[in-house]
Design a protein around this motif. Structure first.
Motif, mmCIF file in Angstrom:
data_model
loop_
_atom_site.group_PDB
_atom_site.id
_atom_site.type_symbol
_atom_site.label_atom_id
_atom_site.label_comp_id
_atom_site.label_asym_id
_atom_site.label_seq_id
_atom_site.Cartn_x
_atom_site.Cartn_y
_atom_site.Cartn_z
ATOM 1 N N GLY A 24 0.779 -1.235 0.000
ATOM 2 C CA GLY A 24 0.000 0.000 0.000
ATOM 3 C C GLY A 24 0.804 1.275 0.000
ATOM 4 N N LYS A 25 2.082 1.187 0.346
ATOM 5 C CA LYS A 25 2.942 2.375 0.325
ATOM 6 C C LYS A 25 3.395 2.674 -1.103
ATOM 7 C CE LYS A 25 4.863 1.567 4.956
ATOM 8 N NZ LYS A 25 4.227 0.240 5.176
ATOM 9 N N THR A 26 3.725 3.931 -1.345
ATOM 10 C CA THR A 26 4.360 4.289 -2.608
ATOM 11 C C THR A 26 5.784 3.751 -2.575
ATOM 12 O OG1 THR A 26 3.048 6.314 -2.724
ATOM 13 C CG2 THR A 26 4.980 6.166 -4.160
ATOM 14 N N THR A 27 6.044 2.759 -3.413
ATOM 15 C CA THR A 27 7.298 2.009 -3.319
ATOM 16 C C THR A 27 8.060 2.045 -4.629
ATOM 17 O OG1 THR A 27 6.337 0.519 -1.670
ATOM 18 C CG2 THR A 27 8.287 -0.268 -2.839
ATOM 19 N N LYS A 28 9.370 2.132 -4.523
ATOM 20 C CA LYS A 28 10.251 2.003 -5.678
ATOM 21 C C LYS A 28 11.293 0.936 -5.388
ATOM 22 C CE LYS A 28 8.755 5.233 -8.498
ATOM 23 N NZ LYS A 28 8.323 4.961 -9.881
ATOM 24 N N PHE A 29 11.545 0.077 -6.378
ATOM 25 C CA PHE A 29 12.673 -0.840 -6.294
ATOM 26 C C PHE A 29 13.935 -0.055 -6.621
ATOM 27 C CE2 PHE A 29 9.229 -3.757 -7.878
ATOM 28 C CZ PHE A 29 9.046 -4.435 -6.673
ATOM 29 N N ILE A 30 15.016 -0.346 -5.901
ATOM 30 C CA ILE A 30 16.286 0.316 -6.198
ATOM 31 C C ILE A 30 17.368 -0.737 -6.392
ATOM 32 C CG2 ILE A 30 16.820 0.673 -3.720
ATOM 33 C CD1 ILE A 30 18.267 3.284 -4.664
ATOM 34 N N ALA A 31 18.114 -0.583 -7.484
ATOM 35 C CA ALA A 31 19.245 -1.469 -7.780
ATOM 36 C C ALA A 31 20.496 -0.599 -7.830
ATOM 37 C CB ALA A 31 19.006 -2.215 -9.080
ATOM 38 N N GLY A 32 20.878 -0.139 -9.028
ATOM 39 C CA GLY A 32 22.024 0.767 -9.122
ATOM 40 C C GLY A 32 21.706 2.162 -8.635
ATOM 41 N N GLY A 33 20.464 2.590 -8.838
ATOM 42 C CA GLY A 33 20.045 3.908 -8.378
ATOM 43 C C GLY A 33 20.561 5.065 -9.202
ATOM 44 N N THR A 34 21.094 4.809 -10.391
ATOM 45 C CA THR A 34 21.735 5.874 -11.166
ATOM 46 C C THR A 34 20.743 6.912 -11.665
ATOM 47 O OG1 THR A 34 21.604 4.528 -13.181
ATOM 48 C CG2 THR A 34 23.627 4.371 -11.898
ATOM 49 N N ASN A 35 19.483 6.577 -11.791
ATOM 50 C CA ASN A 35 18.445 7.527 -12.172
ATOM 51 C C ASN A 35 17.572 7.894 -10.974
ATOM 52 O OD1 ASN A 35 15.542 7.418 -14.371
ATOM 53 N ND2 ASN A 35 16.758 9.153 -13.760
ATOM 54 N N LEU A 36 17.160 6.895 -10.206
ATOM 55 C CA LEU A 36 16.221 7.117 -9.109
ATOM 56 C C LEU A 36 16.759 8.073 -8.046
ATOM 57 C CD1 LEU A 36 13.578 6.498 -7.648
ATOM 58 C CD2 LEU A 36 14.668 4.442 -6.712
ATOM 59 N N LEU A 37 18.007 7.918 -7.656
ATOM 60 C CA LEU A 37 18.548 8.771 -6.596
ATOM 61 C C LEU A 37 18.592 10.237 -7.021
ATOM 62 C CD1 LEU A 37 21.394 6.556 -5.092
ATOM 63 C CD2 LEU A 37 19.118 7.012 -4.160
ATOM 64 N N ASP A 38 18.921 10.503 -8.270
ATOM 65 C CA ASP A 38 18.888 11.877 -8.767
ATOM 66 C C ASP A 38 17.482 12.451 -8.651
ATOM 67 O OD1 ASP A 38 21.566 11.976 -9.379
ATOM 68 O OD2 ASP A 38 21.302 11.494 -11.494
ATOM 69 N N LEU A 39 16.492 11.666 -9.030
ATOM 70 C CA LEU A 39 15.110 12.135 -8.998
ATOM 71 C C LEU A 39 14.627 12.352 -7.564
ATOM 72 C CD1 LEU A 39 13.616 9.886 -11.814
ATOM 73 C CD2 LEU A 39 14.139 12.327 -11.944
ATOM 74 N N MET A 40 15.099 11.529 -6.649
ATOM 75 C CA MET A 40 14.729 11.715 -5.245
ATOM 76 C C MET A 40 15.353 12.987 -4.673
ATOM 77 S SD MET A 40 14.878 7.796 -3.825
ATOM 78 C CE MET A 40 14.511 8.276 -2.134
ATOM 79 N N LYS A 41 16.580 13.271 -5.041
ATOM 80 C CA LYS A 41 17.231 14.490 -4.555
ATOM 81 C C LYS A 41 16.496 15.743 -5.020
ATOM 82 C CE LYS A 41 21.828 12.363 -4.462
ATOM 83 N NZ LYS A 41 23.149 12.304 -5.142
ATOM 84 N N LEU A 42 15.930 15.677 -6.219
ATOM 85 C CA LEU A 42 15.195 16.808 -6.774
ATOM 86 C C LEU A 42 13.731 16.806 -6.347
ATOM 87 C CD1 LEU A 42 16.639 16.660 -10.401
ATOM 88 C CD2 LEU A 42 17.139 18.403 -8.678
ATOM 89 N N GLN A 43 13.317 15.790 -5.605
ATOM 90 C CA GLN A 43 11.936 15.603 -5.161
ATOM 91 C C GLN A 43 10.970 15.458 -6.333
ATOM 92 O OE1 GLN A 43 10.711 18.187 -1.945
ATOM 93 N NE2 GLN A 43 12.617 17.880 -0.839
ATOM 94 N N VAL A 44 11.477 14.921 -7.427
ATOM 95 C CA VAL A 44 10.608 14.477 -8.516
ATOM 96 C C VAL A 44 9.990 13.135 -8.132
ATOM 97 C CG1 VAL A 44 10.543 13.772 -10.942
ATOM 98 C CG2 VAL A 44 11.927 15.733 -10.247
ATOM 99 N N GLU A 45 10.814 12.264 -7.585
ATOM 100 C CA GLU A 45 10.342 11.003 -7.005
ATOM 101 C C GLU A 45 10.390 11.142 -5.483
ATOM 102 O OE1 GLU A 45 9.088 8.427 -8.394
ATOM 103 O OE2 GLU A 45 10.026 7.973 -10.323
#
Length: 314
Positions: free
Chosen positions: A22-43
């Motif tokens: 039920g939570k908003t969840t993301k799988f993370i592996a290398g994180g080369t795209n996801l971490l950038d988006l989290m820092k910008l609060q896009v994700e």
């Protein structure tokens, strides 16, 4: 960065069950795209599920003569695997052109397929973006849209898919294997994995929220010579303005897939029946429309098709 729950999964069942809670969840592996988006609060996921310890990091032969590539295989390992280099040259070249060595050492096969657009307005939370915030509008339509789509776009979104690897996978008719929290699995042709924006550009793939990519299977390599050509603003690992993965056989017939032109890897099977570069381009570019700053992509794509056919014929 917003606070989030961090879960380190030990297997795919734990990972998918966590994603189904039920939570908003993301799988993370290398994180080369996801971490950038989290820092910008896009994700801003409520939960990150780390899948680095679940295995899925092997490249295996299939009985049919293809390759099964685990979702956690790093881009560097895939690009340099001898079987990929000799049998799927377009894929190896696409991976090597897609990112620096440092990024290839971290980025994974599954993550590469699911990376998000590099649209400037998607990354800028002060600008309207239907992909990031449905219903807010698309700033790219009337803004600086040099890198944006000329095919498959809609009035709600003209962003392109950024992956080089996915273009080569589309050329090779790869299939994507997944698993869900209830244990069910399915095989998805890469042609249908990514969705066109239509009026729901925030829905980028057909995957469910608890669905995890476990592997990608390549069929036996088709006969012919393979090539990957990428045109970009600079040589140092920029994203494609136009890219082409192609195979041409001894009869002169070719098959091509394109990046930089659409919201997903683009292939028009009707073009496979053509041998003349202009006829191929006519099929591929049917319905193409620029939005001002990216109008140049239409003639550029034609020139790239001619160059690829010239080079691949030797």
């Amino acid at each position: 960065m917003k606070a989030f729950i961090y879960t380190r999964a030990r297997d795919s069942a734990q990972a998918t069950n966590a994603a189904a809670d039920g939570k908003t969840t993301k799988f993370i592996a290398g994180g080369t795209n996801l971490l950038d988006l989290m820092k910008l609060q896009v994700e801003m996921p409520e939960q990150l599920v780390d899948i680095n310890r679940i295995g899925l990091d092997k490249i295996e032969e299939t009985p049919e003569g293809g390759l099964k590539i685990g979702a956690m295989v790093r881009n560097a390992a895939l690009a340099t695997d001898l079987r990929v280099r000799t049998r799927y040259e377009a894929l190896s070249r696409a991976l090597l052109s897609g990112a620096s060595a440092q990024l290839r050492n971290k980025a994974t096969t599954g993550g590469n397929l699911l990376q998000r657009t590099r649209c400037y307005y998607f990354y800028d939370t002060t600008k309207p973006c239907n992909k990031r915030s449905p219903g807010s509008g698309c700033a790219a339509l009337g803004g600086f849209n040099r890198i944006h789509a000329i095919l498959g776009a809609s009035e709600h979104c003209i962003a392109t898919h950024p992956s080089d690897m996915a273009v080569a996978m589309r050329l090779l008719d790869a299939t994507v294997e997944t698993v869900k929290a209830d244990g069910s699995t399915r095989t998805i042709p890469i042609a249908t994995l990514h969705k066109l924006p239509g009026d729901t550009p925030d829905q980028e793939t057909v995957l469910a929220r608890d669905e995890l990519i476990t592997s990608v299977t390549l069929p036996p390599p088709p006969p012919g010579r393979q090539i990957y050509r990428k045109v970009r603003d600079r040589a140092s690992y920029a994203f494609a303005l136009v890219s082409v993965a192609a195979i041409i056989d001894q009869s002169g017939r070719s098959r091509m897939a394109f990046g930089g032109l659409a919201p997903k890897p683009w292939r028009v099977e009707a073009a496979d029946q053509q041998t003349d570069p202009d006829a191929i381009a006519d099929h591929v570019l049917q319905g193409a429309a620029g939005y001002g700053a990216n109008d140049f992509k239409i003639p550029l794509a034609r020139r790239v098709i001619r160059a690829v056919l010239r080079d691949i014929k030797g």
